[in-house]
Design a protein around this motif. Structure first.
Motif, PDB file in Angstrom:
ATOM      1  N   VAL A  10       0.834  -1.202   0.000  1.00  0.00           N
ATOM      2  CA  VAL A  10       0.000   0.000   0.000  1.00  0.00           C
ATOM      3  C   VAL A  10       0.870   1.254   0.000  1.00  0.00           C
ATOM      4  CG1 VAL A  10      -1.580   1.350   1.417  1.00  0.00           C
ATOM      5  CG2 VAL A  10      -2.054  -1.032   1.000  1.00  0.00           C
ATOM      6  N   ARG A  11       1.965   1.254   0.761  1.00  0.00           N
ATOM      7  CA  ARG A  11       2.837   2.428   0.784  1.00  0.00           C
ATOM      8  C   ARG A  11       3.397   2.707  -0.612  1.00  0.00           C
ATOM      9  NH1 ARG A  11       5.987   1.433   6.460  1.00  0.00           N
ATOM     10  NH2 ARG A  11       4.812   2.895   7.747  1.00  0.00           N
ATOM     11  N   ARG A  12       3.848   1.663  -1.298  1.00  0.00           N
ATOM     12  CA  ARG A  12       4.412   1.876  -2.641  1.00  0.00           C
ATOM     13  C   ARG A  12       3.323   2.315  -3.618  1.00  0.00           C
ATOM     14  NH1 ARG A  12       7.571  -2.786  -1.216  1.00  0.00           N
ATOM     15  NH2 ARG A  12       9.719  -2.117  -0.794  1.00  0.00           N
ATOM     16  N   ARG A  13       2.120   1.779  -3.455  1.00  0.00           N
ATOM     17  CA  ARG A  13       1.036   2.186  -4.354  1.00  0.00           C
ATOM     18  C   ARG A  13       0.680   3.647  -4.122  1.00  0.00           C
ATOM     19  NH1 ARG A  13      -1.253  -2.921  -3.048  1.00  0.00           N
ATOM     20  NH2 ARG A  13      -2.877  -1.968  -1.767  1.00  0.00           N
ATOM     21  N   ARG A  14       0.688   4.090  -2.874  1.00  0.00           N
ATOM     22  CA  ARG A  14       0.394   5.493  -2.587  1.00  0.00           C
ATOM     23  C   ARG A  14       1.442   6.399  -3.196  1.00  0.00           C
ATOM     24  NH1 ARG A  14       0.822   5.291   3.342  1.00  0.00           N
ATOM     25  NH2 ARG A  14       0.758   7.543   3.212  1.00  0.00           N
ATOM     26  N   LEU A  15       2.698   6.001  -3.077  1.00  0.00           N
ATOM     27  CA  LEU A  15       3.781   6.800  -3.649  1.00  0.00           C
ATOM     28  C   LEU A  15       3.683   6.820  -5.164  1.00  0.00           C
ATOM     29  CD1 LEU A  15       6.414   8.384  -3.443  1.00  0.00           C
ATOM     30  CD2 LEU A  15       7.643   6.198  -3.306  1.00  0.00           C
ATOM     31  N   GLY A  16       3.468   5.647  -5.756  1.00  0.00           N
ATOM     32  CA  GLY A  16       3.368   5.568  -7.216  1.00  0.00           C
ATOM     33  C   GLY A  16       2.205   6.374  -7.760  1.00  0.00           C
ATOM     34  N   ALA A  17       1.050   6.295  -7.071  1.00  0.00           N
ATOM     35  CA  ALA A  17      -0.123   7.037  -7.513  1.00  0.00           C
ATOM     36  C   ALA A  17       0.109   8.540  -7.427  1.00  0.00           C
ATOM     37  CB  ALA A  17      -1.341   6.642  -6.681  1.00  0.00           C
ATOM     38  N   SER A  18       0.795   8.985  -6.375  1.00  0.00           N
ATOM     39  CA  SER A  18       1.090  10.413  -6.223  1.00  0.00           C
ATOM     40  C   SER A  18       2.035  10.893  -7.315  1.00  0.00           C
ATOM     41  CB  SER A  18       1.710  10.674  -4.852  1.00  0.00           C
ATOM     42  OG  SER A  18       0.814  10.342  -3.812  1.00  0.00           O
ATOM     43  N   LEU A  19       3.058  10.113  -7.613  1.00  0.00           N
ATOM     44  CA  LEU A  19       4.000  10.498  -8.666  1.00  0.00           C
ATOM     45  C   LEU A  19       3.334  10.513 -10.030  1.00  0.00           C
ATOM     46  CD1 LEU A  19       7.175   8.536  -7.493  1.00  0.00           C
ATOM     47  CD2 LEU A  19       6.747  11.002  -7.311  1.00  0.00           C
ATOM     48  N   ARG A  20       2.439   9.569 -10.266  1.00  0.00           N
ATOM     49  CA  ARG A  20       1.724   9.532 -11.555  1.00  0.00           C
ATOM     50  C   ARG A  20       0.844  10.773 -11.709  1.00  0.00           C
ATOM     51  NH1 ARG A  20      -1.219   5.475 -10.660  1.00  0.00           N
ATOM     52  NH2 ARG A  20       0.295   3.926 -11.360  1.00  0.00           N
ATOM     53  N   ARG A  21       0.140  11.141 -10.622  1.00  0.00           N
ATOM     54  CA  ARG A  21      -0.730  12.309 -10.696  1.00  0.00           C
ATOM     55  C   ARG A  21       0.079  13.587 -10.926  1.00  0.00           C
ATOM     56  NH1 ARG A  21      -3.130  11.631  -6.325  1.00  0.00           N
ATOM     57  NH2 ARG A  21      -2.094  13.128  -4.962  1.00  0.00           N
ATOM     58  N   LEU A  22       1.203  13.710 -10.262  1.00  0.00           N
ATOM     59  CA  LEU A  22       2.040  14.902 -10.440  1.00  0.00           C
ATOM     60  C   LEU A  22       2.648  14.954 -11.841  1.00  0.00           C
ATOM     61  CD1 LEU A  22       3.774  14.915  -6.948  1.00  0.00           C
ATOM     62  CD2 LEU A  22       2.060  16.558  -7.774  1.00  0.00           C
ATOM     63  N   ARG A  23       2.985  13.796 -12.391  1.00  0.00           N
ATOM     64  CA  ARG A  23       3.504  13.770 -13.771  1.00  0.00           C
ATOM     65  C   ARG A  23       2.427  14.235 -14.742  1.00  0.00           C
ATOM     66  NH1 ARG A  23       2.765  10.157 -17.562  1.00  0.00           N
ATOM     67  NH2 ARG A  23       2.193   8.448 -16.152  1.00  0.00           N
ATOM     68  N   ASN A  24       1.206  13.727 -14.547  1.00  0.00           N
ATOM     69  CA  ASN A  24       0.111  14.129 -15.435  1.00  0.00           C
ATOM     70  C   ASN A  24      -0.183  15.620 -15.307  1.00  0.00           C
ATOM     71  OD1 ASN A  24      -0.309  11.564 -16.527  1.00  0.00           O
ATOM     72  ND2 ASN A  24      -1.717  10.958 -14.893  1.00  0.00           N
ATOM     73  N   GLU A  25      -0.125  16.129 -14.069  1.00  0.00           N
ATOM     74  CA  GLU A  25      -0.369  17.557 -13.867  1.00  0.00           C
ATOM     75  C   GLU A  25       0.714  18.405 -14.532  1.00  0.00           C
ATOM     76  OE1 GLU A  25      -0.675  18.058  -9.670  1.00  0.00           O
ATOM     77  OE2 GLU A  25      -2.679  17.147  -9.541  1.00  0.00           O
ATOM     78  N   ALA A  26       1.921  17.825 -14.653  1.00  0.00           N
ATOM     79  CA  ALA A  26       3.013  18.536 -15.321  1.00  0.00           C
ATOM     80  C   ALA A  26       2.929  18.413 -16.830  1.00  0.00           C
ATOM     81  CB  ALA A  26       4.350  17.991 -14.840  1.00  0.00           C
ATOM     82  N   GLY A  27       1.964  17.618 -17.330  1.00  0.00           N
ATOM     83  CA  GLY A  27       1.784  17.450 -18.772  1.00  0.00           C
ATOM     84  C   GLY A  27       2.880  16.637 -19.431  1.00  0.00           C
ATOM     85  N   MET A  28       3.458  15.701 -18.683  1.00  0.00           N
ATOM     86  CA  MET A  28       4.559  14.912 -19.218  1.00  0.00           C
ATOM     87  C   MET A  28       4.152  13.460 -19.426  1.00  0.00           C
ATOM     88  SD  MET A  28       7.785  16.425 -16.991  1.00  0.00           S
ATOM     89  CE  MET A  28       9.003  15.788 -18.146  1.00  0.00           C
ATOM     90  N   THR A  29       4.672  12.850 -20.480  1.00  0.00           N
ATOM     91  CA  THR A  29       4.459  11.430 -20.726  1.00  0.00           C
ATOM     92  C   THR A  29       5.466  10.630 -19.911  1.00  0.00           C
ATOM     93  OG1 THR A  29       6.029  11.319 -22.559  1.00  0.00           O
ATOM     94  CG2 THR A  29       3.740  11.930 -23.090  1.00  0.00           C
ATOM     95  N   LEU A  30       5.244   9.322 -19.827  1.00  0.00           N
ATOM     96  CA  LEU A  30       6.204   8.460 -19.141  1.00  0.00           C
ATOM     97  C   LEU A  30       7.594   8.598 -19.750  1.00  0.00           C
ATOM     98  CD1 LEU A  30       4.295   5.105 -18.496  1.00  0.00           C
ATOM     99  CD2 LEU A  30       5.579   6.402 -16.797  1.00  0.00           C
ATOM    100  N   ASP A  31       7.648   8.565 -21.086  1.00  0.00           N
ATOM    101  CA  ASP A  31       8.942   8.606 -21.768  1.00  0.00           C
ATOM    102  C   ASP A  31       9.652   9.940 -21.554  1.00  0.00           C
ATOM    103  OD1 ASP A  31       8.741   6.033 -22.680  1.00  0.00           O
ATOM    104  OD2 ASP A  31       7.867   6.579 -24.613  1.00  0.00           O
ATOM    105  N   SER A  32       8.903  11.041 -21.601  1.00  0.00           N
ATOM    106  CA  SER A  32       9.557  12.344 -21.446  1.00  0.00           C
ATOM    107  C   SER A  32      10.057  12.536 -20.017  1.00  0.00           C
ATOM    108  CB  SER A  32       8.604  13.475 -21.842  1.00  0.00           C
ATOM    109  OG  SER A  32       7.469  13.525 -20.985  1.00  0.00           O
ATOM    110  N   ALA A  33       9.251  12.090 -19.031  1.00  0.00           N
ATOM    111  CA  ALA A  33       9.673  12.222 -17.638  1.00  0.00           C
ATOM    112  C   ALA A  33      10.860  11.317 -17.349  1.00  0.00           C
ATOM    113  CB  ALA A  33       8.511  11.886 -16.704  1.00  0.00           C
ATOM    114  N   ALA A  34      10.789  10.082 -17.842  1.00  0.00           N
ATOM    115  CA  ALA A  34      11.897   9.157 -17.626  1.00  0.00           C
ATOM    116  C   ALA A  34      13.164   9.666 -18.312  1.00  0.00           C
ATOM    117  CB  ALA A  34      11.532   7.766 -18.149  1.00  0.00           C
ATOM    118  N   GLY A  35      13.008  10.207 -19.516  1.00  0.00           N
ATOM    119  CA  GLY A  35      14.152  10.738 -20.245  1.00  0.00           C
ATOM    120  C   GLY A  35      14.838  11.867 -19.497  1.00  0.00           C
TER     121      GLY A  35
END
Length: 288
Positions: A10-35
């Motif tokens: 649950v802790r990792r899912r909470r962290l992952g979900a928060s990071l995903r939401r912040l990435r989406n709010e930043a308008g970035m794709t997985l590839d662009s953020a990872a890059g």
């Protein structure tokens, strides 16, 4: 090992979900953020999916990529990354505490708020040892007496979170009055002691107890109990649903209807002062 596959706690899912939401709010794709981090897309995907860990320093760098400047957010997510794989006191009971139960104890430990709607039983954080022992023994279909005793110890140990200096969560518990009419044949004084415990714990500044009267009007809680745990922003709330087969978690945006439901349940329950007066009346009745 940062790159090894992990069980998505649950802790990792909470962290992952928060990071995903912040990435989406930043308008970035997985590839662009990872890059931007010098990673490949699958690595960030696994972090967001909670199957790969991430170091606190990398969380900090990722938040910089996303343009997150709020120090509370950065501190909260950094702490979550540090604690994602942390073992708690409950690991001592790993032989009897299931992974889903261990997940919930970690949620309780991290929670800022806990809202419990309990139509059939007194919430675990408010139970006496005798009440816990009899209810655990009554609902289990496969536990030995030794395991029931150990699970009772776990339930009692969980309660220390309510008196933790400085970081104790705010608990708002709504209990259906029907739960307070339970009969205990093995130890008849169990319910009287439990009622007194509710009155005593309600004096704690971070604990509020309400009672749903027997003659209440219809409300969303009639479909079943749940516990809603809230955390500092931006971490999403998590709902615990329990049944005989174990526990189910509802996370993120899916938890929002439960927050709305809790407000309506709270409105349908007796006011706090009236609730405590009714509990005192029931406790007095057991003395006659």
């Amino acid at each position: 090992m940062p790159n090894s596959p992990l069980v998505p706690t649950v802790r990792r899912r909470r962290l992952g979900a928060s990071l995903r939401r912040l990435r989406n709010e930043a308008g970035m794709t997985l590839d662009s953020a990872a890059g931007a981090m010098g990673w490949k897309g699958p690595k960030l995907s696994k972090i967001e999916g909670a199957t790969q860990s991430i170091r606190p320093a990398d969380v900090d760098a990722l938040l910089t990529v996303y343009g997150v400047e709020d120090t509370r957010v950065r501190d909260a997510l950094g702490a979550l990354a540090r604690d994602a794989g942390k073992k708690g006191w409950w690991q001592t009971y790993s032989a009897i505490v299931s992974p889903t139960y261990a997940d919930y104890i970690s949620l309780e430990t991290d929670a800022e708020t806990i809202c419990a709607w309990s139509p059939l039983i007194v919430p675990g954080l408010l139970q006496t040892a005798a009440y816990a022992r009899e209810t655990i023994g009554g609902v289990t279909t496969s536990r030995t007496p030794e395991e029931v005793a150990a699970l009772t110890e776990v339930r009692m140990a969980r309660q220390s979170v309510l008196s933790r200096p400085g970081t104790a969560p705010e608990l708002w518990a709504i209990i259906h009055e029907a739960a307070l009419h339970q009969r205990f044949a093995v130890r008849p004084t169990t319910m009287r002691e439990q009622l007194r415990r509710l009155l005593d714990v309600s004096e704690m500044p971070n604990v509020t107890v309400q009672l749903m009267p027997l003659d209440s009007t219809p409300h969303p809680g009639v479909v079943g109990g749940f516990t809603l745990t809230g955390f500092p922003q931006p971490m999403p709330s998590v709902v615990l649903l329990e049944n005989l087969s174990g526990a189910t978690y509802v996370e993120g945006d899916d938890a929002t209807p439960f927050a709305r439901a809790f407000e309506r349940i709270r409105a349908a329950a007796l006011p706090v002062e009236d609730s405590l007066a009714r509990i005192a009346e029931l406790e007095e009745g057991h003395r006659k």
